[in-house]
Design a protein around this motif. Structure first.
Motif, PDB file in Angstrom:
ATOM      1  N   ALA A  40      10.491  -9.365   8.740  1.00  0.00           N
ATOM      2  CA  ALA A  40       9.843  -8.992  10.007  1.00  0.00           C
ATOM      3  C   ALA A  40      10.614  -9.508  11.211  1.00  0.00           C
ATOM      4  O   ALA A  40      10.425  -9.009  12.329  1.00  0.00           O
ATOM      5  CB  ALA A  40       8.415  -9.532  10.044  1.00  0.00           C
ATOM      6  N   GLY A  41      11.472 -10.515  11.013  1.00  0.00           N
ATOM      7  CA  GLY A  41      12.220 -11.098  12.123  1.00  0.00           C
ATOM      8  C   GLY A  41      11.403 -12.084  12.938  1.00  0.00           C
ATOM      9  O   GLY A  41      11.775 -12.449  14.054  1.00  0.00           O
ATOM     10  N   ARG A  42      10.281 -12.544  12.368  1.00  0.00           N
ATOM     11  CA  ARG A  42       9.444 -13.528  13.044  1.00  0.00           C
ATOM     12  C   ARG A  42       8.530 -14.182  12.011  1.00  0.00           C
ATOM     13  O   ARG A  42       8.238 -13.601  10.973  1.00  0.00           O
ATOM     14  CB  ARG A  42       8.610 -12.899  14.143  1.00  0.00           C
ATOM     15  N   PRO A  43       8.067 -15.394  12.302  1.00  0.00           N
ATOM     16  CA  PRO A  43       7.155 -16.044  11.356  1.00  0.00           C
ATOM     17  C   PRO A  43       5.813 -15.321  11.310  1.00  0.00           C
ATOM     18  O   PRO A  43       5.372 -14.732  12.306  1.00  0.00           O
ATOM     19  CB  PRO A  43       6.970 -17.456  11.918  1.00  0.00           C
ATOM     20  N   GLY A  44       5.166 -15.394  10.157  1.00  0.00           N
ATOM     21  CA  GLY A  44       3.828 -14.846  10.042  1.00  0.00           C
ATOM     22  C   GLY A  44       2.862 -15.626  10.922  1.00  0.00           C
ATOM     23  O   GLY A  44       3.039 -16.826  11.135  1.00  0.00           O
ATOM     24  N   GLN A  45       1.859 -14.949  11.421  1.00  0.00           N
ATOM     25  CA  GLN A  45       0.868 -15.559  12.309  1.00  0.00           C
ATOM     26  C   GLN A  45      -0.493 -15.512  11.626  1.00  0.00           C
ATOM     27  O   GLN A  45      -1.056 -14.434  11.417  1.00  0.00           O
ATOM     28  CB  GLN A  45       0.836 -14.824  13.643  1.00  0.00           C
ATOM     29  N   ALA A  46      -1.033 -16.694  11.285  1.00  0.00           N
ATOM     30  CA  ALA A  46      -2.278 -16.776  10.525  1.00  0.00           C
ATOM     31  C   ALA A  46      -3.446 -16.101  11.243  1.00  0.00           C
ATOM     32  O   ALA A  46      -4.249 -15.411  10.600  1.00  0.00           O
ATOM     33  CB  ALA A  46      -2.607 -18.233  10.218  1.00  0.00           C
ATOM     34  N   ASP A  47      -3.564 -16.263  12.563  1.00  0.00           N
ATOM     35  CA  ASP A  47      -4.674 -15.631  13.291  1.00  0.00           C
ATOM     36  C   ASP A  47      -4.583 -14.108  13.222  1.00  0.00           C
ATOM     37  O   ASP A  47      -5.590 -13.428  13.035  1.00  0.00           O
ATOM     38  CB  ASP A  47      -4.714 -16.087  14.753  1.00  0.00           C
ATOM     39  N   VAL A 113      -6.223   0.689   1.908  1.00  0.00           N
ATOM     40  CA  VAL A 113      -6.897   0.275   3.142  1.00  0.00           C
ATOM     41  C   VAL A 113      -6.351   1.006   4.371  1.00  0.00           C
ATOM     42  O   VAL A 113      -7.111   1.394   5.254  1.00  0.00           O
ATOM     43  CB  VAL A 113      -6.790  -1.258   3.328  1.00  0.00           C
ATOM     44  N   LEU A 114      -5.041   1.191   4.420  1.00  0.00           N
ATOM     45  CA  LEU A 114      -4.393   1.743   5.621  1.00  0.00           C
ATOM     46  C   LEU A 114      -3.952   3.200   5.486  1.00  0.00           C
ATOM     47  O   LEU A 114      -3.552   3.810   6.476  1.00  0.00           O
ATOM     48  CB  LEU A 114      -3.146   0.927   5.972  1.00  0.00           C
ATOM     49  N   ASN A 115      -3.943   3.701   4.276  1.00  0.00           N
ATOM     50  CA  ASN A 115      -3.365   5.012   3.985  1.00  0.00           C
ATOM     51  C   ASN A 115      -1.865   5.046   4.277  1.00  0.00           C
ATOM     52  O   ASN A 115      -1.311   6.087   4.607  1.00  0.00           O
ATOM     53  CB  ASN A 115      -4.073   6.130   4.768  1.00  0.00           C
ATOM     54  N   ARG A 116      -1.224   3.875   4.159  1.00  0.00           N
ATOM     55  CA  ARG A 116       0.226   3.730   4.328  1.00  0.00           C
ATOM     56  C   ARG A 116       0.609   2.364   3.789  1.00  0.00           C
ATOM     57  O   ARG A 116      -0.252   1.553   3.486  1.00  0.00           O
ATOM     58  CB  ARG A 116       0.639   3.838   5.796  1.00  0.00           C
ATOM     59  N   GLU A 117       1.893   2.126   3.663  1.00  0.00           N
ATOM     60  CA  GLU A 117       2.333   0.795   3.266  1.00  0.00           C
ATOM     61  C   GLU A 117       2.247  -0.143   4.461  1.00  0.00           C
ATOM     62  O   GLU A 117       2.372   0.281   5.610  1.00  0.00           O
ATOM     63  CB  GLU A 117       3.762   0.845   2.724  1.00  0.00           C
ATOM     64  N   CYS A 118       2.020  -1.411   4.192  1.00  0.00           N
ATOM     65  CA  CYS A 118       2.000  -2.417   5.249  1.00  0.00           C
ATOM     66  C   CYS A 118       3.426  -2.673   5.738  1.00  0.00           C
ATOM     67  O   CYS A 118       4.383  -2.536   4.974  1.00  0.00           O
ATOM     68  CB  CYS A 118       1.440  -3.737   4.725  1.00  0.00           C
ATOM     69  N   THR A 119       3.535  -3.070   6.982  1.00  0.00           N
ATOM     70  CA  THR A 119       4.837  -3.463   7.514  1.00  0.00           C
ATOM     71  C   THR A 119       5.150  -4.884   7.046  1.00  0.00           C
ATOM     72  O   THR A 119       4.261  -5.622   6.596  1.00  0.00           O
ATOM     73  CB  THR A 119       4.841  -3.436   9.049  1.00  0.00           C
ATOM     74  N   ALA A 120       6.392  -5.279   7.178  1.00  0.00           N
ATOM     75  CA  ALA A 120       6.781  -6.647   6.825  1.00  0.00           C
ATOM     76  C   ALA A 120       6.019  -7.646   7.682  1.00  0.00           C
ATOM     77  O   ALA A 120       5.583  -8.694   7.185  1.00  0.00           O
ATOM     78  CB  ALA A 120       8.292  -6.827   6.993  1.00  0.00           C
ATOM     79  N   ALA A 121       5.812  -7.342   8.960  1.00  0.00           N
ATOM     80  CA  ALA A 121       5.075  -8.251   9.847  1.00  0.00           C
ATOM     81  C   ALA A 121       3.626  -8.388   9.397  1.00  0.00           C
ATOM     82  O   ALA A 121       3.065  -9.495   9.411  1.00  0.00           O
ATOM     83  CB  ALA A 121       5.146  -7.758  11.288  1.00  0.00           C
ATOM     84  N   GLU A 122       3.005  -7.303   8.976  1.00  0.00           N
ATOM     85  CA  GLU A 122       1.621  -7.370   8.486  1.00  0.00           C
ATOM     86  C   GLU A 122       1.543  -8.222   7.219  1.00  0.00           C
ATOM     87  O   GLU A 122       0.635  -9.047   7.077  1.00  0.00           O
ATOM     88  CB  GLU A 122       1.081  -5.967   8.227  1.00  0.00           C
ATOM     89  N   LYS A 123       2.499  -8.055   6.329  1.00  0.00           N
ATOM     90  CA  LYS A 123       2.523  -8.852   5.100  1.00  0.00           C
ATOM     91  C   LYS A 123       2.728 -10.329   5.440  1.00  0.00           C
ATOM     92  O   LYS A 123       2.067 -11.203   4.866  1.00  0.00           O
ATOM     93  CB  LYS A 123       3.623  -8.360   4.166  1.00  0.00           C
ATOM     94  N   ALA A 124       3.650 -10.615   6.353  1.00  0.00           N
ATOM     95  CA  ALA A 124       3.904 -12.005   6.758  1.00  0.00           C
ATOM     96  C   ALA A 124       2.651 -12.619   7.365  1.00  0.00           C
ATOM     97  O   ALA A 124       2.310 -13.778   7.076  1.00  0.00           O
ATOM     98  CB  ALA A 124       5.069 -12.057   7.751  1.00  0.00           C
ATOM     99  N   ASP A 125       1.948 -11.868   8.193  1.00  0.00           N
ATOM    100  CA  ASP A 125       0.725 -12.377   8.824  1.00  0.00           C
ATOM    101  C   ASP A 125      -0.363 -12.649   7.789  1.00  0.00           C
ATOM    102  O   ASP A 125      -1.014 -13.699   7.819  1.00  0.00           O
ATOM    103  CB  ASP A 125       0.206 -11.392   9.874  1.00  0.00           C
TER     104      ASP A 125
END
Length: 135
Positions: A40-47, A113-125
Motif C-alpha cells: 500500500a505504500g503506507r502503514p496500516g491504520q487500526a482506526d 462483502v465488497l463485490n470486488r477484491e480489497c485494496t492493499a491499503a484496506e488489507k493493511a488497515d
C-alpha cells in the motif's frame, strides 16, 4: 545402491519438508500486516481498519456480520451458519499464519462483502485493527 548425489537430493528434500516454513504456519500476523503495508505504500491504520470491518459496503453484510464486532470470539457465517474461529490473532493463534489461506480469505471475503477484491491499503488497515485487539 543409490548414487551419492541422489541420496543427497533426497536428504535435502526430506529436510525441506520437515522445515516448519514449508507447511502451514509460514508467516505471522505481523508479517502479513507488513506485507500489505509495503504494497500500500503506507502503514496500516487500526482506526480505519475498524471502520472498514464494521461498515456495510453497499451490500447487506459487513466483515463483522460473520466475524463479530470485535472479532475476538467465534463467529458464525451469515448464510451457512458455519462456526468461524476468532479472527483476531490474540484470540486465535492460527489466524494469519498461512500465506495461501490469508490470500484466499481476503479474495473470497472481500468479494462477498465488497463485490470486488480489497485494496492493499484496506488489507493493511484491517490487519492493523485485528493485530491491535488484545485480551
Amino acid at each position: 545402491m543409490m548414487p551419492h548425489s541422489r541420496r543427497l537430493a533426497l536428504a535435502l528434500t526430506a529436510a525441506l519438508l520437515a522445515w516448519p516454513g514449508a507447511h502451514a504456519g509460514d508467516t505471522t500476523p505481523a508479517a502479513q500486516a507488513a506485507r500489505w503495508s509495503a504494497e500500500a505504500g503506507r502503514p496500516g491504520q487500526a482506526d480505519a481498519g475498524r471502520a472498514f470491518f464494521t461498515q456495510r459496503h453497499g451490500g447487506e453484510c459487513s466483515c463483522a456480520s460473520c466475524h463479530g464486532s470485535p472479532p475476538t470470539a467465534a463467529g458464525q457465517h451469515a448464510s451457512t451458519g458455519k462456526t468461524i474461529a476468532p479472527l483476531a490473532p490474540a484470540f486465535n493463534p492460527k489466524a494469519f499464519t498461512d500465506s495461501a489461506k490469508v490470500d484466499k480469505w481476503f479474495r473470497r471475503n472481500c468479494k462477498d462483502v465488497l463485490n470486488r477484491e480489497c485494496t492493499a491499503a484496506e488489507k493493511a488497515d484491517v490487519l492493523a485493527y485485528l493485530n491491535a485487539l488484545k485480551p
